[in-house]
Design an enzyme around this catalytic site. Sequence first.
Site, PDB file in Angstrom:
ATOM      1  N   TYR A   1      -6.380   6.827   3.765  1.00  0.00           N
ATOM      2  CA  TYR A   1      -6.596   5.740   2.809  1.00  0.00           C
ATOM      3  C   TYR A   1      -5.888   4.455   3.245  1.00  0.00           C
ATOM      4  CZ  TYR A   1      -5.555   2.480  -0.778  1.00  0.00           C
ATOM      5  OH  TYR A   1      -5.387   1.292  -1.425  1.00  0.00           O
TER       6      TYR A   1
ATOM      7  N   CYS B   1     -19.063  -2.828 -17.341  1.00  0.00           N
ATOM      8  CA  CYS B   1     -19.180  -2.449 -15.933  1.00  0.00           C
ATOM      9  C   CYS B   1     -20.419  -3.052 -15.283  1.00  0.00           C
ATOM     10  CB  CYS B   1     -19.230  -0.925 -15.811  1.00  0.00           C
ATOM     11  SG  CYS B   1     -19.361  -0.361 -14.103  1.00  0.00           S
TER      12      CYS B   1
ATOM     13  N   ASP C   1      -9.748   6.097  -2.322  1.00  0.00           N
ATOM     14  CA  ASP C   1      -8.560   6.519  -3.062  1.00  0.00           C
ATOM     15  C   ASP C   1      -9.030   7.209  -4.346  1.00  0.00           C
ATOM     16  OD1 ASP C   1      -9.530   4.484  -4.572  1.00  0.00           O
ATOM     17  OD2 ASP C   1      -7.597   3.562  -4.958  1.00  0.00           O
TER      18      ASP C   1
ATOM     19  N   GLU D   1       0.826  -1.214   0.000  1.00  0.00           N
ATOM     20  CA  GLU D   1       0.000   0.000   0.000  1.00  0.00           C
ATOM     21  C   GLU D   1       0.857   1.259   0.000  1.00  0.00           C
ATOM     22  OE1 GLU D   1      -2.988   0.265  -0.650  1.00  0.00           O
ATOM     23  OE2 GLU D   1      -3.761  -1.755  -0.362  1.00  0.00           O
TER      24      GLU D   1
ATOM     25  N   CYS E   1     -25.509   3.770 -13.451  1.00  0.00           N
ATOM     26  CA  CYS E   1     -24.557   4.880 -13.501  1.00  0.00           C
ATOM     27  C   CYS E   1     -25.215   6.142 -14.044  1.00  0.00           C
ATOM     28  CB  CYS E   1     -23.345   4.500 -14.360  1.00  0.00           C
ATOM     29  SG  CYS E   1     -22.069   5.780 -14.364  1.00  0.00           S
TER      30      CYS E   1
END
Length: 384
Positions: free
Chosen positions: A141, A221, A159, A58, A227
């Site tokens: 984060y 997606c 993020d 990370e 969306c």
Amino acid sequence: MARRAAPAAVPPIAPPDPVAAADLGARLLAWYDRDRRDLPWRPRPGETPDPYAVWLSEIMLQQTTVAAVKPYYARFLARWPTVRALAAADDDAVMTEWAGLGYYARARNLLKCARVVAGEHGGRFSTTEEGLRALPGVGAYTAAAIAVICFGRRAVVVDGNVERVMARLFAVEEPMPGAKPSLRAYADSLTPSERCGDYAQAVMDLGATLCTPRSPACGLCPWRPDCRGLREGVAESLPRKVPKAERPTRRAVMFWIQRKDGALLLRQRPAKGLLGGMMELPSSPWEAALMPDPAEAVATAAPLAFHDWHAVPGLVAHTFTHFHLELSVVMARVGANPRVRGVWVPLDRLDEHALPTVMRKVIRHALTKGFRGADNALHPGDRL
DNA sequence: CATGCGTGGTC
DNA sequence: TGACCAAGCAT
């Protein structure tokens, strides 16, 4: 794709109700289970993640692409397999291993953090977001990511990927960074309590592989039917950002100083700030002005004064986050034992030092284009 | 809270 | 080809 006029004062849409949120989560996890990417730091289904490995990955992944991280991650883990091993490492060894990855404050904080965990916490990472957040180099984060991936705690991981996905899914027109609180609230509304580690990685993967900054693959997606950004034809333009200020260009003359035995003079930069703690060739100050006259630069800024400087033809260009840098290089040979601050490094041992990419460019340029003869001897007033 | 902080890939 | 961008953090 560019539809510029934002509708006047459209109120933000409400977060989905729990039932709708659960449905979105389920479809995302189904997509993730089917198309899961195999990444070195990602445990296989059923495996328990190693907090040290997840933390290391990370930190490396902060503002850095997966492709760039992979070889560094492998080398670090092979050389320092545990947080205790890393805590015991030499600072210079860590900086050298990090060289080329950028954002070098991460490497300094990495070592600080390892020493806190090994020295004060018995070698074990905190299992809470709050405890993790207190560690050097661990922000909101990263703390959330470790807590949720390693310890299964429900945490809202936000993020750049998550921000982009939320901005599009909910058609958030407000530009960054003002939109951050709204985007976090939307992310919170979708974050489940079950399989929350998989969910966190899934939504980041969605942003990294389908909901990309440019040319998103909306056709693949799992959230396509929901969306709002796609429905309104603005998905690709979100999240909105204010244009960045233009980057100035700074210039400087670098000094390639080689001892009789061939060793090159390097010195260490100050611990903080740009390229903090990394090695460099001496140079004139990096200033936003015309390229300094090389003779003038030598006279005012070179660590040693003598006469047989040679100009290397051409320039080295490098771009940092907030400015461009143009460098010219002058070369000189010196006697056997000059008294000067710095370290003398044989050319075949440069790899053992923490040289950032910009310095490697300078070295390559000098070795490639530097002349040894008198043809390009530097005279007062010479320009490169 | 706006700014400083690297680098390589992409189009 | 140059501008944009990437799994942010510290101050």
